[in-house]
Design a protein around this motif. Structure first.
Motif, mmCIF file in Angstrom:
data_model
loop_
_atom_site.group_PDB
_atom_site.id
_atom_site.type_symbol
_atom_site.label_atom_id
_atom_site.label_comp_id
_atom_site.label_asym_id
_atom_site.label_seq_id
_atom_site.Cartn_x
_atom_site.Cartn_y
_atom_site.Cartn_z
ATOM 1 N N TYR A 103 28.733 44.648 27.882
ATOM 2 C CA TYR A 103 29.491 44.743 29.012
ATOM 3 C C TYR A 103 30.957 45.293 28.764
ATOM 4 O O TYR A 103 31.542 46.117 29.413
ATOM 5 N N GLU A 104 31.510 45.162 27.500
ATOM 6 C CA GLU A 104 32.812 45.698 27.049
ATOM 7 C C GLU A 104 32.639 47.261 26.988
ATOM 8 O O GLU A 104 33.502 48.083 27.413
ATOM 9 N N GLN A 105 31.223 47.729 26.646
ATOM 10 C CA GLN A 105 31.157 49.018 26.300
ATOM 11 C C GLN A 105 31.174 49.729 27.899
ATOM 12 O O GLN A 105 31.747 50.861 28.006
ATOM 13 N N ILE A 106 30.493 48.979 28.876
ATOM 14 C CA ILE A 106 30.408 49.678 30.269
ATOM 15 C C ILE A 106 32.072 49.471 30.671
ATOM 16 O O ILE A 106 32.234 50.656 31.411
ATOM 17 N N LYS A 107 32.509 48.533 30.413
ATOM 18 C CA LYS A 107 34.058 48.420 31.054
ATOM 19 C C LYS A 107 34.808 49.529 30.386
ATOM 20 O O LYS A 107 35.671 50.236 31.134
ATOM 21 N N ARG A 108 34.823 49.952 29.214
ATOM 22 C CA ARG A 108 35.659 50.906 28.532
ATOM 23 C C ARG A 108 35.168 52.333 29.226
ATOM 24 O O ARG A 108 36.279 53.042 29.568
ATOM 25 N N TRP A 109 33.851 52.656 29.382
ATOM 26 C CA TRP A 109 33.399 53.854 29.995
ATOM 27 C C TRP A 109 33.993 53.892 31.248
ATOM 28 O O TRP A 109 34.380 55.050 31.889
ATOM 29 N N SER A 110 33.826 52.791 32.157
ATOM 30 C CA SER A 110 34.398 53.116 33.404
ATOM 31 C C SER A 110 35.969 53.260 33.657
ATOM 32 O O SER A 110 36.344 53.970 34.542
ATOM 33 N N ARG A 111 36.590 52.568 32.809
ATOM 34 C CA ARG A 111 37.998 52.918 32.718
ATOM 35 C C ARG A 111 38.305 54.398 32.399
ATOM 36 O O ARG A 111 39.192 55.088 32.817
ATOM 37 N N ARG A 112 37.506 54.987 31.328
ATOM 38 C CA ARG A 112 37.873 56.244 30.912
ATOM 39 C C ARG A 112 37.461 57.176 32.224
ATOM 40 O O ARG A 112 38.182 58.184 32.639
ATOM 41 N N ALA A 113 36.263 56.819 32.642
ATOM 42 C CA ALA A 113 36.078 57.816 33.912
ATOM 43 C C ALA A 113 36.731 57.657 35.112
ATOM 44 O O ALA A 113 37.192 58.510 35.708
ATOM 45 N N ALA A 114 37.377 56.381 35.424
ATOM 46 C CA ALA A 114 38.701 56.354 36.261
ATOM 47 C C ALA A 114 39.829 57.148 35.960
ATOM 48 O O ALA A 114 40.532 57.229 36.800
ATOM 49 N N ASP A 115 40.089 57.023 34.858
ATOM 50 C CA ASP A 115 41.285 57.766 34.392
ATOM 51 C C ASP A 115 41.301 59.143 34.330
ATOM 52 O O ASP A 115 42.182 60.111 33.897
ATOM 53 N N HIS A 116 39.928 60.048 34.364
ATOM 54 C CA HIS A 116 39.645 61.367 34.136
ATOM 55 C C HIS A 116 40.549 62.080 35.154
ATOM 56 O O HIS A 116 40.435 61.561 36.551
ATOM 57 N N PRO A 117 41.302 63.321 35.051
ATOM 58 C CA PRO A 117 41.913 63.783 35.893
ATOM 59 C C PRO A 117 41.010 64.249 37.042
ATOM 60 O O PRO A 117 41.851 64.389 38.210
ATOM 61 N N ALA A 118 39.688 64.576 36.946
ATOM 62 C CA ALA A 118 39.256 65.299 38.129
ATOM 63 C C ALA A 118 39.227 63.920 39.299
ATOM 64 O O ALA A 118 38.918 64.266 40.385
ATOM 65 N N VAL A 119 38.678 62.653 38.704
ATOM 66 C CA VAL A 119 38.388 61.524 39.392
ATOM 67 C C VAL A 119 39.561 61.435 40.080
ATOM 68 O O VAL A 119 39.749 60.950 41.286
#
Length: 60
Positions: free
Chosen positions: A23-39
């Protein structure tokens, strides 16, 4: 923006089933994806389109 929320919800469910560490791994990944400049850029465009559409809809 809708896809981000949907992805976070799916990540939550999968993470809770897979255990706390996963769960923590998925949470970190989703935060990185949401913070990506393209997103962030895509979210800004969608937000502007929604605002524009609402202004047109409620314009008297």
């Amino acid at each position: 923006m809708y896809r981000i929320v949907l992805g976070a919800a799916i990540g939550y469910v999968l993470g809770s089933r897979a255990g706390r560490e996963r769960y923590e791994q998925i949470k970190r990944w989703s935060r990185r994806a949401a913070d990506h400049p393209a997103v962030q850029g895509a979210a800004g465009v969608v937000n502007a389109q929604i605002s524009s559409g609402l202004k047109k809809k409620f314009k008297r």
